[in-house]
Design an enzyme around this catalytic site. Structure first.
Site, PDB file in Angstrom:
ATOM      1  CG  ASP A  34      -2.099   0.899   1.112  1.00  0.00           C
ATOM      2  OD1 ASP A  34      -2.034   1.851   0.318  1.00  0.00           O
ATOM      3  OD2 ASP A  34      -3.098   0.647   1.798  1.00  0.00           O
ATOM      4  CG  ASP A  35      -0.216   4.838   0.102  1.00  0.00           C
ATOM      5  OD1 ASP A  35      -0.983   4.582  -0.846  1.00  0.00           O
ATOM      6  OD2 ASP A  35      -0.550   5.583   1.050  1.00  0.00           O
ATOM      7  CB  CYS A  85      -6.276   2.733  -1.729  1.00  0.00           C
ATOM      8  SG  CYS A  85      -4.881   3.507  -0.914  1.00  0.00           S
ATOM      9  CG  HIS A 144     -10.093   1.461   0.676  1.00  0.00           C
ATOM     10  ND1 HIS A 144      -9.090   2.313   0.273  1.00  0.00           N
ATOM     11  CD2 HIS A 144     -11.156   2.267   1.007  1.00  0.00           C
ATOM     12  CE1 HIS A 144      -9.499   3.563   0.355  1.00  0.00           C
ATOM     13  NE2 HIS A 144     -10.751   3.568   0.798  1.00  0.00           N
ATOM     14  CG  ASP A 325      -2.548   0.652  -3.059  1.00  0.00           C
ATOM     15  OD1 ASP A 325      -1.431   1.207  -2.974  1.00  0.00           O
ATOM     16  OD2 ASP A 325      -3.455   0.852  -2.233  1.00  0.00           O
ATOM     17  CE  LYS A 344      -3.104   7.367  -1.398  1.00  0.00           C
ATOM     18  NZ  LYS A 344      -3.116   6.848  -0.009  1.00  0.00           N
TER      19      LYS A 344
END
Length: 486
Positions: A34-35, A85, A144, A325, A344
């Site tokens: 994630d990220d 995300c 999510h 993601d 992002k």
């Protein structure tokens, strides 16, 4: 939308090499970071290197991810379908570009529980398809894709779920969990300052004002669930997810499995184990050091899961897929996307191009780089096709097995939309409209992957050609589903 010609797609499925066609149905292990920025992992920077940030400072070793890259294929131009995300995961887990069913926005906080914040009713996931093929299916970690009961993972093809439904979660209970070193966002510091960094006397808590918001209450109405029952995880959360993923291998009970391990690392809140923080004492910046501890735990977890597969005799017939993601939010986390532009939330390369790896012993060529553009929808199609399933005609990806063994990738156009932000890539050319009412920009990614030279004025014919392609693609998109209250 955005699919290769049907004839070319059928050819790809029919003419794969004997090694791919004859291989038994694989287990599928999908690992989602994630990220995590494009520039963080050592495998992005050549043999013998480690991760690179800030021109070489702040190095965080990623030996286990580097080993996965050495055993598989590195996609040097691997893309997600959105740089946030939730829409990125919607595309990945359904195989369909999410703008074709309105999942374009990114719910946060209480908005996760809105009925329209999840996948639409009837929209099948990869888990649905693999379950129909006899696979054991499990999701461990972040979902999510909706917190409403109708959007629960158990209603979306997963037989087992252990994780959380919203966008983030703390890594340790602040009252009863293991001690952590935290670097958290605040608008005002305890000493009254509105600019700078504050450190607690014990050195375990840093508060900073380098972001426009305070740290969100990630855990509010967002418990860790074992299927549907709230539980309290033991220890540091990244390690807890790895333990639960390992247990799910036992639960598969001899069946082929689809295990999606969706780590929350390295998403905020920034919290690292003290021993991991201390192990990176060469990094002076405490924010970068906390980030490094989080990445260290993620990297070690990938290594632990691969070791467990080997101990169980499953490694040789498991397709392992790894990706982030979306690009890294540099100001928030220090996660670098260099040399790519932005991160992002952006439709420049730093938001969309991510670390991507695939390993399948004896089927995918080990230790190779694949230089052509692919995206996560290709991972979804590959997993289903390898399992013996029929890839739906509406899916927007291709089976990579024949492509990685010598069959050319079909010519195709990749397109993105996130509200007013729009982008399209055709060949090496890419157009970007970075915000509402902005002019379209044009870049040649073969010569300028950092997107530093806008060619729109110098090459109007190319701009017009890509704008015509964009109009075709946008006509296939539907309005985004609105889940925020007015």
């Amino acid at each position: 939308m955005i699919r290769p010609p049907l004839a070319a797609f059928a050819l790809l499925l029919a003419v794969g090499p004997a090694s791919a066609a004859d291989a038994p149905r694989p287990n599928v292990l999908l690992l989602i970071a994630d990220d995590l920025g494009w520039g963080e992992c050592g495998f992005q920077h050549g043999p013998g290197t480690r991760s690179v940030a800030d021109g070489g400072a702040g190095v965080v070793p990623t030996p286990h991810l580097d080993a996965l890259a050495a055993d598989g294929v590195r996609f040097t131009q691997g893309y997600v379908t959105a740089s946030y995300c939730s829409p990125s995961r919607a595309g990945l887990l359904t195989g369909v570009h999410q703008t074709r069913f309105g999942h374009e926005l990114n719910p946060v906080g209480a908005h996760n529980e809105h009925p329209l914040a999840g996948l639409p009713a009837g929209r099948k996931t990869l888990a649905d398809h693999l379950q129909a093929e006899g696979y054991a299916t499990a999701l461990i970690g972040k979902w999510h894709l909706g917190g409403h009961p109708t959007a629960h993972p158990l209603r979306k093809g997963f037989e087992r779920f252990w994780g959380f439904l919203h966008e983030g979660h703390t890594y340790a209970d602040p009252f009863s969990g293991p001690p952590v070193v935290s670097f958290l966002r605040r608008k005002t510091l305890p000493d009254g300052r509105t600019d700078g960094v504050w450190n607690s006397p014990d050195g375990r808590l840093f508060l900073h004002t380098g972001a426009p918001i305070a740290e969100p209450p990630y855990d509010a109405n967002n418990p860790i669930l074992a299927d549907g029952t709230p539980v309290t995880p033991e220890g540091y959360f990244t390690h807890a997810l790895t333990r639960e993923a390992d247990r799910s291998l036992d639960a598969a009970a001899g069946r082929p499995f689809f295990l999606c391990v969706s780590y929350s690392a390295v998403h905020s809140p920034m919290q690292a184990l003290p021993e991991d923080y201390e192990a990176l004492s060469n990094i002076e910046d405490p924010q970068r050091r906390v980030f490094g501890g989080m990445l260290k735990a993620l990297d070690e977890s990938v290594g632990a899961l691969r070791a467990s597969l080997a101990q169980r005799g499953l490694a040789e017939n498991t397709l392992v897929l790894f990706l982030s993601d979306n690009g890294g939010p540099t100001a928030e986390l220090t996660s670098t996307n260099r040399p790519l532009r932005d991160g992002k939330g952006s439709l420049y390369e730093g938001g969309l191009r991510v670390p991507m790896l695939a390993s399948w012993p004896g089927v995918f060529p080990a230790g190779t780089d694949f230089e052509e553009p692919v995206w996560t929808l290709d991972f979804t199609a590959t997993a289903l096709a390898a399992a013996g399933g029929d890839v739906p005609r509406e899916w927007d990806g291709v089976d990579l097995r024949p492509i990685l063994n010598g069959v050319g990738l079909p010519e195709r156009t990749l397109a993105w939309r996130m509200g007013p932000k729009k982008a399209l890539r055709s060949g090496d050319l890419k157009i970007v409209r970075p915000r509402q009412n902005a002019d379209w920009e044009l870049y040649d990614l073969a010569a300028d992957r950092s997107e530093s030279r806008d060619l729109a004025a110098a090459r109007p014919a190319d701009l017009d050609r890509l704008l015509a392609l964009w109009a075709e693609r946008e006509a296939e998109m539907v309005p985004p589903r609105q889940f925020k209250s007015n």
